[in-house]
Design an enzyme around this catalytic site. Structure first.
Site, PDB file in Angstrom:
ATOM      1  N   HIS A   1       0.027   2.487  -7.525  1.00 47.73           N
ATOM      2  CA  HIS A   1       0.258   2.793  -6.115  1.00 47.73           C
ATOM      3  C   HIS A   1      -1.094   3.004  -5.457  1.00 47.73           C
ATOM      4  O   HIS A   1      -1.870   3.860  -5.868  1.00 47.73           O
ATOM      5  CB  HIS A   1       1.127   4.047  -5.952  1.00 47.73           C
ATOM      6  CG  HIS A   1       1.468   4.336  -4.510  1.00 47.73           C
ATOM      7  ND1 HIS A   1       2.647   3.909  -3.919  1.00 47.73           N
ATOM      8  CD2 HIS A   1       0.770   4.990  -3.536  1.00 47.73           C
ATOM      9  CE1 HIS A   1       2.664   4.299  -2.656  1.00 47.73           C
ATOM     10  NE2 HIS A   1       1.538   4.952  -2.400  1.00 47.73           N
ATOM     11  N   CYS A   2      -1.377   2.215  -4.427  1.00 46.01           N
ATOM     12  CA  CYS A   2      -2.682   2.262  -3.769  1.00 46.01           C
ATOM     13  C   CYS A   2      -2.558   2.944  -2.409  1.00 46.01           C
ATOM     14  O   CYS A   2      -1.852   2.446  -1.529  1.00 46.01           O
ATOM     15  CB  CYS A   2      -3.245   0.843  -3.603  1.00 46.01           C
ATOM     16  SG  CYS A   2      -4.847   0.817  -2.774  1.00 46.01           S
ATOM     17  N   PRO A   3      -3.244   4.064  -2.200  1.00 48.98           N
ATOM     18  CA  PRO A   3      -3.159   4.736  -0.888  1.00 48.98           C
ATOM     19  C   PRO A   3      -3.806   3.924   0.231  1.00 48.98           C
ATOM     20  O   PRO A   3      -3.469   4.116   1.401  1.00 48.98           O
ATOM     21  CB  PRO A   3      -3.912   6.053  -1.124  1.00 48.98           C
ATOM     22  CG  PRO A   3      -4.822   5.784  -2.273  1.00 48.98           C
ATOM     23  CD  PRO A   3      -4.088   4.809  -3.148  1.00 48.98           C
TER      24      PRO A   3
ATOM     25  N   ASN B   1       1.129   1.649  -0.277  1.00 50.92           N
ATOM     26  CA  ASN B   1       2.212   0.903  -0.902  1.00 50.92           C
ATOM     27  C   ASN B   1       1.870   0.698  -2.370  1.00 50.92           C
ATOM     28  O   ASN B   1       0.716   0.875  -2.788  1.00 50.92           O
ATOM     29  CB  ASN B   1       2.394  -0.452  -0.212  1.00 50.92           C
ATOM     30  CG  ASN B   1       3.773  -1.038  -0.414  1.00 50.92           C
ATOM     31  OD1 ASN B   1       4.604  -0.494  -1.143  1.00 50.92           O
ATOM     32  ND2 ASN B   1       4.033  -2.160   0.239  1.00 50.92           N
TER      33      ASN B   1
END
Length: 277
Positions: A129-131, A135
């Site tokens: 999960h990439c801030p 997403n």
């Protein structure tokens, strides 16, 4: 289209666009208009730089708003009292049909799918999960995430080249003894620092993503030491699985794969396998 309501992710989105807009402002206002007023290359740099900014924004929006591969929820509540794992194990530690049970989503999930605690759903071939895109990076948006990294890297290099070029070939009005010259110098130094930090940051992530694709092993699978999921598959086909079956020249365009959209729709809309429990 979806949007994850995560405060950290929203803050990172705002920071991302502030940095991109600031870089465009400095390049247009303090570099091109100041040092290239009578230069025939000025219009080319304006078009080229803003084209990269546009492609960066499009790929980023695609990565942010696209469904990364959310596993659909069952219409009716399932009973998992007697069953927790479905599938047979293969020799390399992975499973070709390793359907597992997610107790949080209360559903069966396909191989390589994992539950994201931020998105609160299971994601197909979830990497992390990439801030910065607010997403998950999964099966359906990894292409756009990689495109975003590439364009950030190009923008960082482009900015550094323009700033260094303005230092090597300064204009007559670029005297640092006046207020305008000092302001220009300050903006250029800030842009250099921003470009260096973001450039190195995305380079590290890009190397990690390319390793995950070429060795067919997501970040989660690396942490679990599962090894390559398909060790005998050719590298080109592994890249095509992410970027689409179109021509490689189109792989950096932030749009859906032209020749696989219908098949992708059929694949992702396929209902979950029914199991008797």
């Amino acid at each position: 289209m979806r949007f994850v309501k995560d405060p950290c992710g929203v803050i990172c989105l705002i920071i991302t666009y502030i940095m991109v807009i600031y870089a465009d402002y400095v390049v247009m206002r303090w570099i091109i208009l100041q040092t290239m007023q009578a230069n025939i290359w000025a219009p080319l740099h304006v078009v080229s730089f803003n084209t990269v900014v546009f492609l960066l924004a499009m790929s980023h929006l695609k990565a942010v708003l696209s469904d990364p591969g959310t596993v659909p929820l069952p219409a009716n509540r399932l009973d998992f009292s007697d069953m927790h794992t479905v599938g047979k194990s293969t020799g390399n530690g992975n499973s070709s049909n390793e359907w597992t049970v997610c107790t949080r989503c209360e559903t069966y999930r396909p191989p390589r799918a994992h539950h994201c605690r931020i998105c609160k759903r299971c994601i197909r071939r979830m990497d992390h999960h990439c801030p910065w895109i607010n997403n998950c990076v999964g099966e359906r948006n990894q292409k756009y995430f990689l495109q975003f990294l590439v364009y950030v890297g190009i923008l960082a290099i482009y900015s550094v080249v323009l700033v260094v070029g303005s230092f090597i070939y300064p204009c007559e009005a670029c005297n640092t003894e006046n207020v305008e010259g000092q302001t220009r110098l300050l903006h250029c130094v800030i842009l250099l620092i921003e470009s260096a930090l973001f450039g190195l940051f995305v380079l590290a992530i890009m190397v990690d993503q390319m390793h995950a694709i070429l060795y067919d092993e997501t970040a989660i699978e690396q942490a679990q030491q599962k090894g390559s999921y398909r060790p005998n598959r050719r590298k080109f086909y592994l890249l095509a699985d992410v970027f689409g079956r179109g021509h490689p020249a189109c792989w950096l365009l932030p749009c859906a794969s032209f020749n696989s959209s219908s098949s992708a729709i059929r694949y992702y809309d396929t209902p979950l396998l029914s199991h008797e429990v």
